[in-house]
Design an enzyme around this catalytic site. Structure first.
Site, PDB file in Angstrom:
ATOM      1  N   ASP A  65      -3.486  19.600 -17.109  1.00 32.74           N
ATOM      2  CA  ASP A  65      -2.514  19.251 -18.154  1.00 32.74           C
ATOM      3  C   ASP A  65      -3.024  19.653 -19.525  1.00 32.74           C
ATOM      4  O   ASP A  65      -2.266  20.090 -20.394  1.00 32.74           O
ATOM      5  CB  ASP A  65      -2.229  17.746 -18.133  1.00 32.74           C
ATOM      6  CG  ASP A  65      -1.439  17.359 -16.890  1.00 32.74           C
ATOM      7  OD1 ASP A  65      -0.883  18.273 -16.250  1.00 32.74           O
ATOM      8  OD2 ASP A  65      -1.406  16.162 -16.552  1.00 32.74           O
ATOM      9  N   GLU A 121       5.903  34.516  13.877  1.00 33.15           N
ATOM     10  CA  GLU A 121       5.839  33.624  12.713  1.00 33.15           C
ATOM     11  C   GLU A 121       6.792  32.466  12.933  1.00 33.15           C
ATOM     12  O   GLU A 121       7.687  32.546  13.757  1.00 33.15           O
ATOM     13  CB  GLU A 121       6.359  34.336  11.448  1.00 33.15           C
ATOM     14  CG  GLU A 121       5.652  35.563  11.082  1.00 33.15           C
ATOM     15  CD  GLU A 121       6.472  36.392  10.089  1.00 33.15           C
ATOM     16  OE1 GLU A 121       7.489  35.919   9.541  1.00 33.15           O
ATOM     17  OE2 GLU A 121       6.077  37.537   9.889  1.00 33.15           O
ATOM     18  N   LYS A 174       9.998  30.307  12.194  1.00 37.40           N
ATOM     19  CA  LYS A 174      11.306  30.547  11.599  1.00 37.40           C
ATOM     20  C   LYS A 174      11.599  29.355  10.700  1.00 37.40           C
ATOM     21  O   LYS A 174      11.911  28.262  11.168  1.00 37.40           O
ATOM     22  CB  LYS A 174      12.385  30.683  12.664  1.00 37.40           C
ATOM     23  CG  LYS A 174      13.722  31.048  12.070  1.00 37.40           C
ATOM     24  CD  LYS A 174      14.684  31.492  13.139  1.00 37.40           C
ATOM     25  CE  LYS A 174      15.950  32.114  12.572  1.00 37.40           C
ATOM     26  NZ  LYS A 174      16.632  31.330  11.563  1.00 37.40           N
ATOM     27  N   ASP A 229      13.390  26.970   8.064  1.00 39.76           N
ATOM     28  CA  ASP A 229      14.807  26.642   7.932  1.00 39.76           C
ATOM     29  C   ASP A 229      15.193  26.417   6.476  1.00 39.76           C
ATOM     30  O   ASP A 229      15.310  25.292   6.008  1.00 39.76           O
ATOM     31  CB  ASP A 229      15.101  25.396   8.773  1.00 39.76           C
ATOM     32  CG  ASP A 229      16.570  25.328   9.134  1.00 39.76           C
ATOM     33  OD1 ASP A 229      17.314  26.264   8.787  1.00 39.76           O
ATOM     34  OD2 ASP A 229      16.973  24.338   9.752  1.00 39.76           O
ATOM     35  N   TYR A 255       7.594  36.832   3.433  1.00 41.29           N
ATOM     36  CA  TYR A 255       7.337  37.513   4.705  1.00 41.29           C
ATOM     37  C   TYR A 255       7.678  39.001   4.717  1.00 41.29           C
ATOM     38  O   TYR A 255       7.623  39.636   5.763  1.00 41.29           O
ATOM     39  CB  TYR A 255       7.984  36.788   5.880  1.00 41.29           C
ATOM     40  CG  TYR A 255       9.459  36.445   5.732  1.00 41.29           C
ATOM     41  CD1 TYR A 255      10.421  37.421   5.633  1.00 41.29           C
ATOM     42  CD2 TYR A 255       9.866  35.103   5.711  1.00 41.29           C
ATOM     43  CE1 TYR A 255      11.756  37.098   5.513  1.00 41.29           C
ATOM     44  CE2 TYR A 255      11.197  34.768   5.590  1.00 41.29           C
ATOM     45  CZ  TYR A 255      12.138  35.762   5.493  1.00 41.29           C
ATOM     46  OH  TYR A 255      13.454  35.425   5.368  1.00 41.29           O
ATOM     47  N   LYS A 287       8.369  39.780  15.656  1.00 43.47           N
ATOM     48  CA  LYS A 287       8.677  41.052  14.995  1.00 43.47           C
ATOM     49  C   LYS A 287       7.765  42.149  15.529  1.00 43.47           C
ATOM     50  O   LYS A 287       6.578  41.898  15.759  1.00 43.47           O
ATOM     51  CB  LYS A 287       8.437  40.933  13.487  1.00 43.47           C
ATOM     52  CG  LYS A 287       9.236  39.849  12.825  1.00 43.47           C
ATOM     53  CD  LYS A 287       8.868  39.700  11.352  1.00 43.47           C
ATOM     54  CE  LYS A 287       9.702  38.575  10.749  1.00 43.47           C
ATOM     55  NZ  LYS A 287       9.348  38.281   9.361  1.00 43.47           N
ATOM     56  N   LYS A 300      14.890  30.175  19.299  1.00 38.94           N
ATOM     57  CA  LYS A 300      15.184  28.896  18.648  1.00 38.94           C
ATOM     58  C   LYS A 300      14.771  27.736  19.530  1.00 38.94           C
ATOM     59  O   LYS A 300      15.083  27.716  20.722  1.00 38.94           O
ATOM     60  CB  LYS A 300      16.685  28.814  18.364  1.00 38.94           C
ATOM     61  CG  LYS A 300      17.150  29.912  17.404  1.00 38.94           C
ATOM     62  CD  LYS A 300      17.460  29.359  16.066  1.00 38.94           C
ATOM     63  CE  LYS A 300      18.962  29.367  15.891  1.00 38.94           C
ATOM     64  NZ  LYS A 300      19.383  28.812  14.653  1.00 38.94           N
ATOM     65  N   CYS A 339      46.738   2.847  10.173  1.00 38.99           N
ATOM     66  CA  CYS A 339      45.663   3.423   9.375  1.00 38.99           C
ATOM     67  C   CYS A 339      44.762   2.295   8.857  1.00 38.99           C
ATOM     68  O   CYS A 339      45.252   1.336   8.255  1.00 38.99           O
ATOM     69  CB  CYS A 339      46.259   4.200   8.207  1.00 38.99           C
ATOM     70  SG  CYS A 339      45.030   4.692   6.985  1.00 38.99           S
ATOM     71  N   CYS A 374      45.427   1.871   4.941  1.00 35.31           N
ATOM     72  CA  CYS A 374      46.660   1.449   4.281  1.00 35.31           C
ATOM     73  C   CYS A 374      47.631   0.748   5.213  1.00 35.31           C
ATOM     74  O   CYS A 374      48.687   0.293   4.784  1.00 35.31           O
ATOM     75  CB  CYS A 374      47.343   2.659   3.637  1.00 35.31           C
ATOM     76  SG  CYS A 374      47.973   3.830   4.851  1.00 35.31           S
ATOM     77  N   CYS A 387      47.221   9.654   9.554  1.00 36.71           N
ATOM     78  CA  CYS A 387      47.976   8.660   8.814  1.00 36.71           C
ATOM     79  C   CYS A 387      49.094   9.407   8.100  1.00 36.71           C
ATOM     80  O   CYS A 387      48.845  10.419   7.454  1.00 36.71           O
ATOM     81  CB  CYS A 387      47.057   7.978   7.794  1.00 36.71           C
ATOM     82  SG  CYS A 387      47.976   7.071   6.539  1.00 36.71           S
ATOM     83  N   CYS A 403      48.440   7.284   0.989  1.00 37.91           N
ATOM     84  CA  CYS A 403      47.332   6.507   1.555  1.00 37.91           C
ATOM     85  C   CYS A 403      46.123   6.589   0.617  1.00 37.91           C
ATOM     86  O   CYS A 403      45.729   7.674   0.201  1.00 37.91           O
ATOM     87  CB  CYS A 403      46.966   7.071   2.928  1.00 37.91           C
ATOM     88  SG  CYS A 403      45.436   6.372   3.580  1.00 37.91           S
TER      89      CYS A 403
HETATM   90  S1  IVH Z   1      12.722  38.036   8.908  1.00 43.44           S
HETATM   91  C1  IVH Z   1      15.242  41.529   9.434  1.00 43.44           C
HETATM   92  N1  IVH Z   1      11.107  35.984   9.156  1.00 43.44           N
HETATM   93  O1  IVH Z   1      16.150  33.569   9.344  1.00 43.44           O
HETATM   94  C2  IVH Z   1      14.426  40.339   9.321  1.00 43.44           C
HETATM   95  N2  IVH Z   1      13.389  35.583   8.681  1.00 43.44           N
HETATM   96  O2  IVH Z   1      18.388  34.297  11.034  1.00 43.44           O
HETATM   97  C3  IVH Z   1      15.146  39.157   8.814  1.00 43.44           C
HETATM   98  N3  IVH Z   1      13.982  33.233   8.443  1.00 43.44           N
HETATM   99  O3  IVH Z   1      18.020  35.323   6.941  1.00 43.44           O
HETATM  100  C4  IVH Z   1      14.325  38.157   8.214  1.00 43.44           C
HETATM  101  N4  IVH Z   1      11.975  32.427   8.784  1.00 43.44           N
HETATM  102  O4  IVH Z   1      16.510  33.438   6.139  1.00 43.44           O
HETATM  103  C5  IVH Z   1      12.371  36.402   8.917  1.00 43.44           C
HETATM  104  N5  IVH Z   1       9.592  34.242   9.385  1.00 43.44           N
HETATM  105  C6  IVH Z   1      10.825  34.663   9.148  1.00 43.44           C
HETATM  106  C7  IVH Z   1      11.880  33.771   8.882  1.00 43.44           C
HETATM  107  C8  IVH Z   1      13.167  34.281   8.658  1.00 43.44           C
HETATM  108  C9  IVH Z   1      13.231  32.137   8.509  1.00 43.44           C
HETATM  109  C10 IVH Z   1      15.426  33.236   8.177  1.00 43.44           C
HETATM  110  C11 IVH Z   1      15.894  34.196   7.123  1.00 43.44           C
HETATM  111  C12 IVH Z   1      16.931  35.046   7.775  1.00 43.44           C
HETATM  112  C13 IVH Z   1      17.332  34.205   8.928  1.00 43.44           C
HETATM  113  C14 IVH Z   1      17.872  35.068  10.028  1.00 43.44           C
END
Ligand code: IVH
Length: 676
Positions: A42, A118, A120, A122, A235, A299, A323, A418, A421, A436, A441
């Protein structure tokens, strides 16, 4: 000393101080391994602030002090991406995943293929443009070819470097102008806090961290983004729209060297079995992560091979998402309530014994409608499995029955009246839903007002459940136009409303008047007119007057508007009360006109068919370009087709075009035609 050298001196000091702060920010936010105490940090920051305040001409946009603040924005500017931001194909199934691996081998004709796995994450994907090592732009994915400029908000995120020194660029082997792509997300803790706070202020809750992230990145006040602790994992690294390094694994390392946060859970493997092992190993760990993931991305490691494999539609062939199954929990249904929506639809909602599912406590789950209750065979008192998918509201997926989970006995019955109301409810022939029928309402009114004020519509922050309930119950607001007549005295007469909150609400209401015309159309709550349709209507008609007077035929000219929507719009404006409402919104000063999108005429009367994989544009992007110039894009080739645009791997449509002697354009030729 001359003034010039003095100035130079201060500049050097400022830059040294900034460099030091950047270093400690990186240690703290990215590496999670600070070297100095918060107080020491700080102190550095305060010194920088003081010096900058004394010499405001020396403030640079990449100074650490510039993360917070920034001016509120009017809206977002659209920016094209350097190359399409793709999405990912996904699967929940190991066999499909194995098939994908086989296909990659077949298509490439190679035996040894390296993959990188990697998490995924969210959140939402976001592109960061750097020029001369400085953050120049942050752009949302948008439709993949064009996104929104959210730079001001992106600057507030601590794990995104605002500038990268020449030494670091050199160490990473990265040119000064480059682009990073990655995922913006909101950690669960920040998400929980934010929703808690919103609840206390009577604001609507975000359904999940992903929506909260998108909402935060796309709101117009950077200082709010700054408060809501977002995080960013990088990424991808590109130059001129193309992946820069020959291997993805190298990209990740270079990103780390540049100071970006790169997710540590990753592996490089040389066969499918090892990739699968990683997937299985990471799944249980997801419960411990401070943010949400919904799977694993695999990938192809080598960039050259990625390019060779190309893409289909909007997803690359060189990557796939596996997934994880949605998370669920078992709990008991204590009761089933009925909720009345904006259109009068009655939705049964299960009140649950609160249960934690993946980081949030779930106490309500939708049962959609009576058919669904019958399909599931749900009774009150039953134990059920509740699932919280990536998005939306949790839902009941099945009844659980065993010796620990005895069945409930009370059957749910749709009320005849309903619950709001007391008017009788009807189920029209062929419809699943009960409604309704009372036009007045209070629930409909309340939901209409809530919709109008919500974030994606007129964005009147502070006008959530608590406030709207009181406003409608007290008769202060009987329709959406009444919102603009509210006075401070009206607001102060409500419970839990102090001077400051009242003023905030009034300011928000005033600010909403400036929102674009399409939001007002959406806000009217015309049945079947969602955000997208409202946008198309605004672009086509350019003013509320033109829209109100349009006949069904003209309405059907609008993109995505068919007889059902056109009929609903006509019905809405045929009602004198609704026309009166528009009149009052106009008097209140809302924006009721916008830029009519003038379509070009260069391609008027010409029909195009797109086929194969386009590389320079997304399908939608190319379609839009053609339509903007007055052309039409059709789905199949016939004698009436003027041009076929063929991308990679074009199939039967291309053959047919050749048979019929229709001119075939490549992407570059299409561009040339558009430019002509
Ligand atoms: S690669 C062509 N790597 O998933 C490659 N995407 O369903 C596309 N996402 O729009 C992206 N983790 O928002 C990549 N390790 C990861 C990811 C990732 C999350 C998301 C990203 C993309 C969506 C596709």
């Amino acid at each position: 000393m001359t003034t010039a050298t003095k100035e130079k001196d201060i500049e050097t000091r400022l830059e040294a101080l900034r460099e030091k702060i950047r270093y400690h920010e990186h240690r703290y936010y990215v590496l999670d391994d600070p070297e100095i105490s918060d107080a020491e940090f700080d102190q550095l920051m305060n010194e920088l602030k003081r010096l900058e305040a004394e010499h405001p001409s020396l403030i640079t946009p990449d100074s650490p002090t510039q993360r917070v603040g920034g001016k509120p924005r009017e809206g977002f500017v659209k920016l094209p991406h350097s190359s399409p931001m793709l999405s990912l194909d996904n699967t929940y199934n190991v066999e499909e995943l194995r098939n994908w691996d086989r296909r990659v081998h077949e298509l490439s004709g190679r035996k040894d293929i390296e993959y990188v796995c990697e998490l995924k994450l969210d959140g939402m994907s976001l592109a960061l443009g750097y020029q001369q090592g400085r953050l120049a732009r942050g752009v949302t994915r948008g439709d993949g070819s064009v996104g929104e400029d959210v730079t001001a908000n992106v600057r507030t995120v601590r794990t995104i470097p605002l500038s990268i020194s020449r030494e670091k660029l050199k160490a990473a082997g990265v040119p000064p102008d480059f682009e990073v792509r990655g995922e913006m997300l909101m950690p669960l803790e920040a998400f929980g806090k934010m929703n808690e706070e919103r609840q206390q202020r009577g604001l609507s809750q975000f359904a999940n961290p992903r929506n909260a992230t998108a909402g935060t990145v796309r709101q117009l006040e950077p200082s709010i983004t700054a408060e809501r602790r977002l995080d960013y994992f990088a990424y991808a690294l590109l130059e001129d729209g193309r992946t820069y390094f020959p291997e993805h694994w190298e990209t990740l390392k270079a990103l780390e060297t540049l100071g970006f946060k790169v997710n540590p859970a990753r592996v490089r493997v040389s066969n499918f079995e090892d990739a699968w092992r990683f997937i299985e190993k990471e799944e249980p760990k997801r419960e411990e992560l401070p943010y949400e993931i919904d799977g694993i991305v695999i990938k192809v490691n080598r960039t050259a091979l990625q390019e060779e494999l190309g893409q289909t539609g909007k997803a690359p062939r060189w990557a796939i998402a596996y997934k994880y199954a949605a998370r669920s929990a078992i709990t008991q249904i204590e009761d089933i309530h009925v909720q009345v929506g904006r259109t009068g639809k009655l939705t049964p909602v299960a009140a649950l014994q609160p249960v934690p599912i993946g980081g949030t406590t779930v106490s309500r789950a939708t049962l959609h409608n009576l058919d669904e209750i019958e399909r599931l065979g749900v009774k009150i008192g039953d134990w059920v499995e509740v699932e919280r998918g990536g998005d939306v509201i949790p839902k009941v997926i099945r009844v659980v029955e065993d010796k620990n989970h005895p069945r409930g006995h009370r059957r749910f019955q749709m009320p005849e009246k309903c619950p709001e109301c007391g008017t009788h409810v009807v189920r029209s022939q062929g419809e699943v839903d009960y409604r309704c029928v009372n036009a007045n309402c209070p629930a409909k009114l309340r939901e209409t007002i809530l919709h109008f004020a919500s974030r994606g519509v007129m964005n009147i922050d502070g006008m959530g459940d608590a406030l709207v309930n009181q406003l409608t119950a007290r008769g202060l607001v009987g329709n959406v136009a009444d919102i603009y007549r509210l006075t401070k005295a009206d607001l102060l007469s409500l419970e839990r409303m102090g001077d400051k909150s009242a003023q905030n609400v009034l300011d928000e209401i005033a600010a909403s008047k400036k929102l674009p015309f399409e939001r007002v159309i959406y806000g009217l709550g015309i049945r079947f007119v969602g955000e997208r349709t409202a946008q198309f209507l605004a672009e086509h008609f350019g003013s509320m007057d033109a829209l109100m007077d349009a006949g069904e035929e003209e309405l059907e000219q609008v993109e995505e508007v068919g007889p059902r929507i056109a009929g609903s719009i006509r019905e809405f404006f045929a009602e004198p009360k609704n026309r009166e409402l528009v009149k009052r919104l106009r008097e209140a000063g809302l924006t009721l006109s916008g830029k009519k999108k003038e379509r070009g005429t260069k391609l008027a009367g010409k029909t195009f068919v797109l086929t194969g994989t386009l590389v320079r544009h997304t399908r939608d992007g190319a379609k839009k370009l053609i339509e903007d110039l007055g052309g039409r894009v059709a789905g199949s080739v016939s004698k009436k087709t003027d041009y076929v645009v063929a991308g990679n791997d074009a199939g039967s449509k291309l053959d047919k075009a050749r048979d019929l002697g229709i001119p075939v354009l490549g992407e570059e030729e299409l561009e040339a035609l558009l430019r002509q």
